[in-house]
Design a protein around this motif. Structure first.
Motif, short mmCIF file in Angstrom:
data_model
loop_
_atom_site.label_atom_id
_atom_site.label_comp_id
_atom_site.label_asym_id
_atom_site.label_seq_id
_atom_site.Cartn_x
_atom_site.Cartn_y
_atom_site.Cartn_z
N TYR B 18 0.83 -1.22 0.00
CA TYR B 18 0.00 0.00 0.00
C TYR B 18 0.86 1.27 0.00
CZ TYR B 18 -4.11 -2.88 0.52
OH TYR B 18 -5.11 -3.80 0.31
N THR B 19 1.98 1.22 0.72
CA THR B 19 2.87 2.39 0.72
C THR B 19 3.41 2.62 -0.70
OG1 THR B 19 3.50 1.81 2.98
CG2 THR B 19 4.85 3.46 1.90
N GLY B 20 3.71 1.52 -1.40
CA GLY B 20 4.19 1.61 -2.78
C GLY B 20 3.19 2.34 -3.67
N TYR B 21 1.90 2.04 -3.50
CA TYR B 21 0.88 2.71 -4.31
C TYR B 21 0.83 4.21 -4.00
CZ TYR B 21 -1.26 -0.99 -6.97
OH TYR B 21 -1.49 -1.96 -7.91
N ILE B 22 1.00 4.55 -2.72
CA ILE B 22 0.98 5.98 -2.36
C ILE B 22 2.18 6.69 -2.98
CG2 ILE B 22 1.07 7.61 -0.41
CD1 ILE B 22 -0.39 5.27 1.17
N ILE B 23 3.33 6.02 -2.99
CA ILE B 23 4.52 6.61 -3.61
C ILE B 23 4.28 6.78 -5.12
CG2 ILE B 23 7.02 6.28 -4.05
CD1 ILE B 23 6.19 6.84 -1.08
N MET B 24 3.62 5.79 -5.73
CA MET B 24 3.29 5.91 -7.16
C MET B 24 2.38 7.12 -7.39
SD MET B 24 4.81 3.70 -9.01
CE MET B 24 3.91 3.50 -10.52
N GLY B 25 1.43 7.31 -6.47
CA GLY B 25 0.52 8.47 -6.55
C GLY B 25 1.32 9.77 -6.52
#
Lengths: 33, 513
Positions: B18-25
């Motif tokens: 989930y942190t990875g997705y936020i970083i992608m955002g």
């Protein structure tokens, strides 16, 4: 959120409410100055 | 592999995914300054942002791949995951978003870049970036974009847009210190929050654009200034495109429009939603608006009475623009200043500074873009004290139920009063430590208290302490205080506990070997 008309009325009501409060603060300032 | 280590890997995978997705955002957000750089043919900033975006995407993708087992499996997201993901992603976002600042050469060190990014994301508004008047449009756009997005909540935005069927989205949402559910699902709530903000963005930017042209700015410049000032005001941020902040415009009308925007921005999104749904009475019944009305009016009255003795400003208009503007800016935790930083110290006197410190700590509304310990908690604790005072005086046979109005009538339970008091206590400790550190670093007590309140409350007004020459310890503390103040402690405590637990296990393993 129901439709654009109620959204705009809400936006107008909020903005007018805040402007009225700022006008009240200006009156307060005028009295205190 | 033992059951315990299997479980641990699983936790880390969920957090990483989930942190990875936020970083992608965050990486996708960099498209905004990239497009700005292309429009204004700013080739060096374009390269800065392409490099920064690539780094963020690589790290984001890496983290998603690390936690890829989470995808497809129906993973139960627990509260600890929500809290740790929210707090960890804010730290990573700070580091990654600081890269374009660092490459631009407008800061003295990478720590200063991190300071400015945390200040932006937490909607504080303190600045260490140098030569603001000559920043590229792309970097200026980036500064104001992170402030705008930080105000609404980056974690929820990224998860609701990028992750399909996030079962525990509400836990990430609470982890980012938002707790109001406008509709039964978080995705819908996040959409409503963004819809409200985007409608105001359109109307507010248009108003400032027209006013900007009236006061003499060229159309394109007026538009950019309007957009930046709206994003800053609505998010109760305090950034401005010019060093002189709001004073650059020399305009009463510009100041009044921004005042209206930042007062609106400090309101709870639940309140906006209720009013837009046709429930206009909520504006006067809500405990937060009542609390804000009482405390801000009292603060203005007290400081105006103090200034009537000093005869500092000649007339009502000057007093309104210099005194009321700054008090409301501080109370809503905006941080736009209509006087220079050192004027607070040299002209406002001890009493003026004390009132400013109090209003900065109180702050705006819960679940808004504002900081501070919030009007809701002030109202709840005040009612709790009244309840305790009235209890022994009332009849033992008549057990009165005490209530407060917050979107609906709610019972004032001891638990609510206790949790509100605890958060206020945490803010006071943070403020106390900041003041201690400031005085230890050689600043006066009043200067240290002013700056500490500004940092803890995510305000952004400065009395002159925050500068590139500020001691490193104080800068690091300020970053931590902005971060903790914004996330309202719980998520950060969860991250510290989680990291501490992991460290303990590692030590135990090493000791066994």
């Amino acid at each position: 959120m129901r439709n654009k008309k109620t959204d705009l009325i809400g936006l107008g009501a909020e903005t007018l409410g805040v402007m009225a409060y700022l006008a009240f603060l200006y009156l307060l300032t005028a009295v205190m100055s | 592999m033992s059951a315990v280590s299997e479980k641990t890997i699983h936790n880390y995978e969920i957090i990483s995914y989930y942190t990875g997705y936020i970083i992608m955002g965050t990486a996708f957000l960099m498209v905004i300054p990239i497009v700005t750089a292309l429009i204004f043919a700013e080739w060096n900033p374009l390269c800065d942002f392409v490099i920064s975006m690539s780094i963020s995407m690589l790290i984001g993708l890496g983290m998603i791949l690390l936690g890829r087992r989470t995808r497809g499996n129906k993973v139960y997201v627990q509260w600890k995951h929500g809290f740790v993901v929210a707090s960890l992603s804010w730290l990573l976002m700070m580091l990654l978003c600081a890269v374009p600042y660092s490459i631009s050469g407008h800061t003295h060190s990478f720590l200063d870049c991190c300071f400015d990014v945390m200040s932006g994301f937490t909607t504080t508004g303190l600045v260490l970036t140098q030569d603001l008047d000559h920043l590229s449009n792309a970097l200026n756009m980036w500064r104001h974009t992170i402030t705008f997005v930080g105000g609404q909540g980056m974690v929820v935005l990224a998860l609701t847009l990028l992750v399909k069927g996030t079962n525990g989205a509400y836990k990430f949402y609470v982890g980012e210190a938002k707790d109001i559910e406008l509709v039964p699902n978080v995705k819908g709530t996040a959409r409503i929050i963004w819809k409200i903000s985007m409608v105001y963005l359109t109307v507010g930017t248009a108003a400032l654009w027209i006013d900007g042209m009236v006061i003499g700015l060229k159309p394109v410049s007026a538009f950019l200034h309007a957009l930046y000032m709206f994003e800053s005001s609505w998010s109760t941020g305090g950034f401005a495109p010019m060093t002189q902040n709001i004073m650059y415009y020399h305009s009463l009308s510009y100041e009044i429009i921004t005042m209206v925007i930042f007062v609106l921005g400090s309101f709870n999104f639940g309140l906006h939603y209720a009013i837009w749904q046709g429930n206009k009475k909520e504006l006067v019944k809500n405990i937060e608006t009542r609390s804000f009305f009482i405390t801000s009016t009292a603060a203005c009255l007290l400081v105006l009475a103090w200034f009537s003795k000093l005869h500092l400003y000649p007339d009502a208009v000057s007093n309104f623009r210099r005194v009321v503007f700054n008090i409301i800016s501080a109370h809503t935790t905006t941080g736009l200043g209509s006087i220079y930083a050192r004027q607070f110290a040299l002209q406002w006197g001890g009493f003026g500074i004390l009132i400013m410190v109090i209003v900065m700590l109180i702050g705006g509304s819960a679940c808004s873009t504002a900081g501070g310990f919030k009007g809701l908690r002030v109202g709840v604790v005040f009612k709790g004290i009244l309840k305790e005072v009235k209890k022994p005086l009332s009849s033992e046979h008549n057990m009165k139920v005490y209530k407060f109005h917050y979107m609906k009538e709610q019972i004032l339970s001891d638990d609510i009063v206790r949790s509100s008091s605890l958060i206020i206590l945490c803010y006071m400790v943070l403020f106390g430590v900041g003041t201690l550190l400031g005085t230890f670093s050689g600043y006066s007590f009043s200067d240290s208290a002013f700056e500490a309140a500004s940092v803890c409350g995510n305000v952004g007004l400065s009395i002159g302490v925050t500068a590139p020459s500020t001691p490193v310890v104080l800068k690091v503390y300020d970053i931590i205080a902005m971060y903790m103040g914004r996330l309202e402690f719980m998520s950060v405590f969860a991250l510290i506990g989680y990291a501490g637990g992991g460290f303990k296990k590692l030590c135990a393993k090493l000791a066994k070997r």
